[in-house]
Every structure is written in structure tokens, then in C-alpha cells.
Motif scaffolding. Structure first.
Motif, PDB file in Angstrom:
ATOM      1  N   THR A 134       0.811  -1.221   0.000  1.00 11.46           N
ATOM      2  CA  THR A 134       0.000   0.000   0.000  1.00 11.46           C
ATOM      3  C   THR A 134       0.845   1.272   0.000  1.00 11.46           C
ATOM      4  N   PRO A 135       1.906   1.391   0.817  1.00 13.16           N
ATOM      5  CA  PRO A 135       2.697   2.634   0.785  1.00 13.16           C
ATOM      6  C   PRO A 135       3.334   2.904  -0.568  1.00 13.16           C
ATOM      7  N   GLN A 136       3.750   1.851  -1.263  1.00 10.86           N
ATOM      8  CA  GLN A 136       4.371   2.052  -2.570  1.00 10.86           C
ATOM      9  C   GLN A 136       3.335   2.478  -3.616  1.00 10.86           C
ATOM     10  N   ILE A 137       2.140   1.887  -3.560  1.00 10.38           N
ATOM     11  CA  ILE A 137       1.074   2.313  -4.481  1.00 10.38           C
ATOM     12  C   ILE A 137       0.743   3.780  -4.245  1.00 10.38           C
ATOM     13  N   GLU A 138       0.614   4.164  -2.992  1.00  8.56           N
ATOM     14  CA  GLU A 138       0.277   5.553  -2.672  1.00  8.56           C
ATOM     15  C   GLU A 138       1.373   6.509  -3.114  1.00  8.56           C
ATOM     16  N   GLN A 139       2.638   6.108  -2.965  1.00 11.39           N
ATOM     17  CA  GLN A 139       3.735   6.981  -3.363  1.00 11.39           C
ATOM     18  C   GLN A 139       3.772   7.176  -4.877  1.00 11.39           C
ATOM     19  N   VAL A 140       3.640   6.086  -5.635  1.00  5.80           N
ATOM     20  CA  VAL A 140       3.629   6.211  -7.095  1.00  5.80           C
ATOM     21  C   VAL A 140       2.464   7.085  -7.533  1.00  5.80           C
ATOM     22  N   TYR A 141       1.301   6.853  -6.963  1.00  2.32           N
ATOM     23  CA  TYR A 141       0.127   7.654  -7.322  1.00  2.32           C
ATOM     24  C   TYR A 141       0.377   9.139  -7.024  1.00  2.32           C
ATOM     25  N   THR A 142       0.858   9.436  -5.832  1.00  2.96           N
ATOM     26  CA  THR A 142       1.040  10.833  -5.422  1.00  2.96           C
ATOM     27  C   THR A 142       2.102  11.536  -6.256  1.00  2.96           C
ATOM     28  N   GLU A 143       3.182  10.844  -6.563  1.00  8.87           N
ATOM     29  CA  GLU A 143       4.310  11.484  -7.226  1.00  8.87           C
ATOM     30  C   GLU A 143       4.178  11.544  -8.747  1.00  8.87           C
ATOM     31  N   PRO A 152      17.789 -11.318  -1.152  1.00  4.85           N
ATOM     32  CA  PRO A 152      18.919 -12.206  -0.854  1.00  4.85           C
ATOM     33  C   PRO A 152      19.215 -12.339   0.631  1.00  4.85           C
ATOM     34  N   ASP A 153      18.971 -11.289   1.411  1.00  3.42           N
ATOM     35  CA  ASP A 153      19.243 -11.359   2.852  1.00  3.42           C
ATOM     36  C   ASP A 153      17.967 -11.600   3.660  1.00  3.42           C
ATOM     37  N   GLY A 154      16.875 -11.962   2.978  1.00  5.39           N
ATOM     38  CA  GLY A 154      15.619 -12.227   3.666  1.00  5.39           C
ATOM     39  C   GLY A 154      14.733 -11.025   3.832  1.00  5.39           C
ATOM     40  N   THR A 155      15.199  -9.831   3.443  1.00  5.61           N
ATOM     41  CA  THR A 155      14.398  -8.622   3.546  1.00  5.61           C
ATOM     42  C   THR A 155      13.370  -8.584   2.417  1.00  5.61           C
ATOM     43  N   PRO A 156      12.115  -8.312   2.709  1.00  6.54           N
ATOM     44  CA  PRO A 156      11.117  -8.283   1.626  1.00  6.54           C
ATOM     45  C   PRO A 156      11.306  -7.094   0.712  1.00  6.54           C
ATOM     46  N   GLY A 157      11.065  -7.327  -0.565  1.00  3.23           N
ATOM     47  CA  GLY A 157      11.136  -6.288  -1.588  1.00  3.23           C
ATOM     48  C   GLY A 157      10.394  -6.775  -2.817  1.00  3.23           C
ATOM     49  N   TYR A 158      10.879  -6.388  -3.996  1.00  2.00           N
ATOM     50  CA  TYR A 158      10.121  -6.683  -5.212  1.00  2.00           C
ATOM     51  C   TYR A 158      11.010  -7.198  -6.337  1.00  2.00           C
ATOM     52  N   ASP A 159      10.467  -8.136  -7.089  1.00  2.00           N
ATOM     53  CA  ASP A 159      11.002  -8.584  -8.358  1.00  2.00           C
ATOM     54  C   ASP A 159      10.284  -7.806  -9.455  1.00  2.00           C
ATOM     55  N   VAL A 160      11.016  -7.295 -10.444  1.00  2.00           N
ATOM     56  CA  VAL A 160      10.439  -6.417 -11.454  1.00  2.00           C
ATOM     57  C   VAL A 160      10.193  -7.183 -12.751  1.00  2.00           C
ATOM     58  N   ASP A 167      11.611   1.303  -0.768  1.00  2.00           N
ATOM     59  CA  ASP A 167      11.856   2.736  -0.900  1.00  2.00           C
ATOM     60  C   ASP A 167      12.357   3.130  -2.292  1.00  2.00           C
ATOM     61  N   GLN A 168      12.651   2.142  -3.155  1.00  2.00           N
ATOM     62  CA  GLN A 168      13.105   2.421  -4.516  1.00  2.00           C
ATOM     63  C   GLN A 168      11.993   2.278  -5.557  1.00  2.00           C
ATOM     64  N   VAL A 169      10.836   1.807  -5.145  1.00  2.00           N
ATOM     65  CA  VAL A 169       9.807   1.450  -6.121  1.00  2.00           C
ATOM     66  C   VAL A 169       9.389   2.642  -6.975  1.00  2.00           C
ATOM     67  N   SER A 170       9.115   3.779  -6.378  1.00  2.00           N
ATOM     68  CA  SER A 170       8.644   4.928  -7.142  1.00  2.00           C
ATOM     69  C   SER A 170       9.681   5.367  -8.163  1.00  2.00           C
ATOM     70  N   GLN A 171      10.945   5.361  -7.775  1.00  2.00           N
ATOM     71  CA  GLN A 171      12.010   5.768  -8.688  1.00  2.00           C
ATOM     72  C   GLN A 171      12.158   4.772  -9.841  1.00  2.00           C
ATOM     73  N   VAL A 172      12.103   3.489  -9.528  1.00  2.00           N
ATOM     74  CA  VAL A 172      12.225   2.483 -10.583  1.00  2.00           C
ATOM     75  C   VAL A 172      10.998   2.518 -11.496  1.00  2.00           C
ATOM     76  N   TRP A 173       9.820   2.671 -10.907  1.00  2.00           N
ATOM     77  CA  TRP A 173       8.604   2.809 -11.724  1.00  2.00           C
ATOM     78  C   TRP A 173       8.758   3.981 -12.690  1.00  2.00           C
ATOM     79  N   ALA A 174       9.232   5.104 -12.197  1.00  2.00           N
ATOM     80  CA  ALA A 174       9.398   6.279 -13.050  1.00  2.00           C
ATOM     81  C   ALA A 174      10.451   6.030 -14.125  1.00  2.00           C
ATOM     82  N   GLY A 175      11.508   5.301 -13.800  1.00  2.00           N
ATOM     83  CA  GLY A 175      12.535   5.001 -14.793  1.00  2.00           C
ATOM     84  C   GLY A 175      12.013   4.134 -15.916  1.00  2.00           C
TER      85      GLY A 175
END
Length: 566
Positions: free
Chosen positions: A197-206, A247-255, A278-286
Motif C-alpha cells: 500500500t505505501p508504494q502504491i500511494e507513493q507512485v500515485y502521489t508522485e 537475498p538477505d531475507g528482507t522483503p522487496g520486489y522482483d520487477v 523505498d526504490q519502487v517509485s524511482q524504478v517505476w518512473a525510470g
């Protein structure tokens, strides 16, 4: 900076930067002149600018004063399409001009990013449907709600009501970033990888509604989800962020990039990169900027991101993303772990992580009404819930139901014809808008889908297997026909009396996940609309007779004799 082509001569590559065929119109390579009418309209005026004209001019002066370039182009940037005029049969869809097909009323698409609604928002949509849209509404397979019969005079008031509760129609259509799909259980599912949800909201807002991305080569579909059931169908979106443990067990995203269906279906490709939340909005924009700058703009049917991805490949796409748009390298990451024959919906009663339960229920092929939506809000409120969700399969979910309220809530939903424990046919049949409202359609879909469900429930009441049946009114695959067990593409066919009638070309055995494949097309396999229940019953009975233990329908289709599929 453009990437050099390996097809240029060595002399050319040493003296100047090579240029591809001018005809593709890629901005990054210096080709900015419009190559078709759509590109010319977008260059003349950004689609976002039409909002002011709708409010200040068209809503006051009426339908007949609307500039055609706005009416059939820029209106889409705010979710508005003219709907099909009544009484025009499918045989005339391809031969009439747009102005001959269109009615004076609009379909209005409300974007519901992540499928998330509170009761105030749901009631507002319901009130707009009953007040301005003749009490018609559709829950789509993009988690939106579509209204019909909207007059241009009422649009400003509708926008005011929507925006007062935090909803919008901005870029719900058009050559722009459309609604961002998300898991309807984000934040509550006990088995989710992470809450997106935070990543969806950030992409939408930005980024949504920004002129930076309001002129893309074509439509652009996104999903961001941490769902372990992959309910947003990441394989068929232009860009998808899929929840994984890094790789270290921290959740994130496969693109994943470059998925889309329509007349040239392609599955998305993994870039192999791990993206932190925290990189999703930047990668989405790229990724979106690559589409904007390098996407093909000459031919509309080749202007989707999938064609660029096909030509470049995932490795080059990732290289351009990292070097030209991000300025840093992303680490390699794991692919999502999938299980065979996984159900991707969220139908039924299931526990949340907080001790409450969610209830997924099934409108018939997504068709509801304003009164039904208001009733759903009343049921939710009566059972202590303030949150309702839409899904990517034309279904809905009620969140936060206490254990002692489950039986009462389930009964109330089912009394409203919103099944919680549906048949396989009710659970997994979808239908696009069809000829009732869509100017591209050739055949009827919504009522026919609902009738097919009822008929199959009568004929095969104990059918034991999950089976997806998707009906589409034209070749464009809004209802994902190529990835359904039984995909039905609307067209005119010849019946036994030699008459042209509504019917369907049949695609069989499509699917996503571990066994991703597009449906098998058997030469000459078509059915008239009237014979559709007979055909589906016949092929399903053959499957039951011939399948091996535990064999899925799609697997049987790959080995079945053509005669058994007809």
C-alpha cells in the motif's frame, strides 16, 4: 542518451550515433514529429488540459459543442469514453465512423488504485450511479468501477463528489499510467510477503496526473503487490512489482516488464533485479520514462511497451534503466516462488492476520448497480467493517469481519445474490463490457456470461474443478481470453442456416503461473452464441471423462485430440 544499434556499420558507429528507422518515432533518438493522428493530437495539447474545458465550457454548452479531438481523444485522460449508441449490430462495428457509433452518453471509469475503498467512497460511487448513471455499474478486471449513461453536463458535479472522498478519474484511460493494481488484502493477509500500500500511494502521489508521463506512446498498466497468490496477474502488465524475499531475507520486489494481451499477446519478462520498497517509485518512473522516450509511436498497434521489450530483450532494458535513468545498479534478486494450479482470487471466508476474517464474494461477471453497491456498504457497516475491496477478477472483498459476524455477513451477501461459496462457473467467469456499451465490440458479453453461468450450474451442478471462462466482445482481450481455460473471443459466425450471427472463436487451455501459456486455437473452432452452453458442457464432460488423476483442464487440453475439443 540513446543506445547504439549493433546493426550499424563500423564506420558509421565510429563517426556518429546510429539512428533507427525514422518510422518508429522514438523521442530519445530525436524523432519528435507526430507520425499519426493520435500523436498529433497529443502534441497539439496535453490530454490533462481537457479537464478545464469540460468544467468551463462543455458541461455548460453541451455535447454538440465538444471538439472531436477532445471527445474521441483527450476525454480519455479523465476516464471518459462515449458509449455505443443502442441498436447498432456487431456487423457494423468495423465499417462505421466513430461519430456514427457513439451515443451522447459516456462511460466513466473511476480509478481505484490497489482496489481500496472505504464505505464513504463506496457509497459515493453508489449515489453517483443511481443519480447520474441509470443505476448501472461494473466492477472491472482492473479493479476500477465503470459507470454508464453519464451526461457531459453532470461530469463536474460527479468529479466534485468523487474528489471530496479521495477518488479520481484522472488518467483512468488514455495514453497514460492507468490504475495501479494491488492485492485487495494488502496489510491484512496472513501470508503476504509485504504490504504494498505505501508504494502504491507513493507512485500515485508522485506521478499520476503529472505532465511528465501524460504523453506515453499507448496505455500503460502497472501492478505493485506483495500477495503470495499473485492476484494482480503480474505476467500481463506493462510493469509489475512482485513481492519476494530478497537475498538477505528482507522483503522487496522482483520487477517484470512488457506484459500485455490484446491481438499480440506477450508475457512480461523478469529484469532479474531486486527493488527495495523505498526504490519502487524511482524504478517505476525510470521504466515509464523508457517507454515514453524509446517507445514506438508510428503504428498504434505496435506502440505498447511489450514490442520494445521484445526487440531489446530484458538484459538491454535493464542496462538502459540502470545507466540512463537510475544512475545506479540494482542487485540481482530471486524470482517469485509459485505453485502449480494456484488459485489467484480471494473468494470465500479466510482469516486475516489480526484475528478477524475477510469475505470474498462474487457479483455476476462484474455487473452490479448503484443500489447493490450501497447495499454492500450497508452490510459492511452492519458487521463492523469500514473497508471493501475490488479484485482483478471482477470480484469484491469485505474486510475486518469478526468471527462471530461471519455467518450473518455471509447470509446477507448471498441474499443479495453475491455468492460467497460460489460454483466454479460463478467464481471464475469474467466478461468485458461488450456490445451493450462498447464501440469496439462485436457481440454481447455481460448478459450472455451471466446466462452461461446459470446454464452450466444447472447442467453440471457438481463440476469439481476450477475452470476459468472469459468472454470478450472483440479481439482486444479486455477480459484476458488468451490466459483462460476457456477464452471466448467475440465475432460474427455462420450458423447452420447460413446466417451471420453472434458467436465466439474459442481459445482453450490458457493460464499463468508455473505453466504460463496462451490458449490453444484449434482450426475452425467457433461457436454461435446460442450454442455456447452446449459447447462448453460438451468439452467439460470430455475433460471429466479423459483426465488423469489430478490433471488440470489446461494440461488435458495440451494433449487432447482436436476432435475432443470441438
Amino acid at each position: 542518451m540513446p543506445v547504439e544499434s549493433s546493426t550499424q556499420s563500423s564506420t558509421d558507429s565510429q563517426t556518429k550515433r546510429p539512428r533507427p528507422r525514422r518510422g518508429e518515432g522514438q523521442w530519445a533518438l530525436g524523432y519528435r514529429e507526430p507520425l499519426n493522428k493520435n500523436e498529433e493530437n497529443k502534441k497539439n495539447d496535453d490530454g490533462l488540459n481537457v479537464r478545464r474545458r469540460i468544467i468551463d465550457i462543455y458541461s455548460k454548452t453541451g455535447f454538440d459543442t465538444i471538439d472531436p479531438a477532445d471527445l474521441r481523444g483527450r476525454f480519455r485522460w479523465f476516464g471518459l469514453y462515449t458509449q455505443r449508441a443502442p441498436g447498432i449490430d456487431g456487423g457494423r462495428t468495423a465499417v462505421l465512423e466513430p461519430e456514427d457509433l457513439e451515443d451522447r452518453y459516456f462511460m466513466l471509469r473511476i480509478r481505484i488504485d490497489g482496489g481500496q475503498l472505504n464505505l464513504e467512497q463506496l457509497r459515493t460511487i453508489a449515489e453517483i450511479s443511481t443519480t447520474y448513471g441509470r443505476d448501472v455499474a461494473d466492477v472491472t478486471d482492473r479493479q476500477n468501477v465503470q459507470l454508464h449513461w453519464i451526461r457531459i453536463e453532470d461530469v463536474p458535479e460527479i468529479w466534485e463528489r468523487l474528489e471530496a472522498v479521495g477518488l479520481s478519474t484522472t488518467e483512468a484511460c488514455g495514453d497514460a499510467p492507468r490504475v495501479i493494481l494491488g492485492c485487495p488484502l494488502a496489510g491484512v493477509a496472513a501470508d503476504e510477503v509485504l504490504d504494498a500500500t505505501p508504494q502504491i500511494e507513493q507512485v500515485y502521489t508522485e506521478h499520476i496526473g503529472s505532465p511528465e508521463f501524460s504523453n506515453l506512446p499507448r496505455k500503460y498498466k502497472s501492478s505493485i503487490s506483495g500477495c503470495s497468490h499473485y492476484c494482480t496477474n503480474h505476467e500481463v502488465n506493462d510493469i509489475s512489482f512482485v513481492g519476494v524475499s530478497g537475498p538477505d531475507g528482507t522483503p522487496g520486489y522482483d520487477v517484470w516488464v512488457g506484459g500485455a494481451l490484446s491481438t499480440n499477446p506477450m508475457f512480461g519478462q523478469r529484469l532479474g533485479a531486486f527493488v527495495r520498497p523505498d526504490q519502487v517509485s524511482q524504478v517505476w518512473a525510470g521504466v515509464t520514462a523508457i517507454f515514453r522516450d524509446y517507445g514506438y509511436r508510428r503504428l498504434r498497434h505496435r506502440a505498447r511497451l511489450k514490442f520494445l521489450l521484445k526487440d531489446w530483450g530484458a538484459a538491454k532494458f535493464r542496462e538502459v534503466l540502470e545507466k540512463e535513468y537510475l544512475g545506479f545498479s540494482l542487485p540481482d534478486g530471486p524470482e517469485p516462488p509459485m505453485e502449480p494450479n494456484m488459485r489467484r482470487d480471494h473468494v470465500g471466508v479466510h482469516p486475516q492476520r489480526d484475528g478477524n476474517y475477510y469475505i470474498g464474494f462474487t457479483p455476476r461477471v462484474g455487473r452490479v448497480s448503484g443500489r447493490t453497491l450501497a447495499h454492500i456498504a450497508d452490510i459492511a457497516e452492519a458487521h463492523g467493517s469500514n473497508r471493501v475491496r475490488t479484485t482483478a477478477d471482477q470480484k469484491m472483498v469485505l474486510l475486518d469481519v469478526a468471527p462471530e459476524q461471519i455467518e450473518s455477513a455471509t447470509t446477507a451477501l448471498e441474499n443479495a445474490d453475491l455468492e460467497v461459496n460460489p460454483s466454479s462457473f460463478r467464481r471464475q467467469t469474467m466478461a468485458c463490457t461488450g456490445i451493450e456499451f462498447c464501440k469496439l465490440a462485436i457481440v454481447e458479453t455481460k448478459q450472455r456470461g451471466a446466462d452461461l453461468i446459470a446454464e452450466l450450474e444447472r447442467r453440471l451442478p457438481d463440476f469439481p474443478e476450477p475452470i476459468t471462462v472469459n468472454l470478450n466482445g472483440c479481439p482486444n482481450s479486455c477480459a484476458r481470453i488468451q490466459v483462460a481455460d476457456i477464452g471466448l473471443k467475440g465475432q460474427l459466425v455462420t450458423d447452420a442456416n447460413g446466417q451471420q450471427v453472434e458467436g465466439y472463436q474459442v481459445h482453450l487451455g490458457g493460464g499463468m503461473g508455473l505453466n504460463a501459456r496462451f490458449g490453444r486455437k484449434v482450426r475452425g473452432l467457433k461457436t454461435t452464441a446460442e450454442e455456447l452452453p452446449d459447447y462448453v458442457e460438451r468439452v467439460l464432460r470430455r475433460f471429466l471423462d479423459q483426465r488423469a488423476d489430478g490433471e488440470a483442464f489446461a494440461t488435458w487440453v495440451t494433449r487432447a485430440e482436436e476432435a475432443d475439443l470441438k
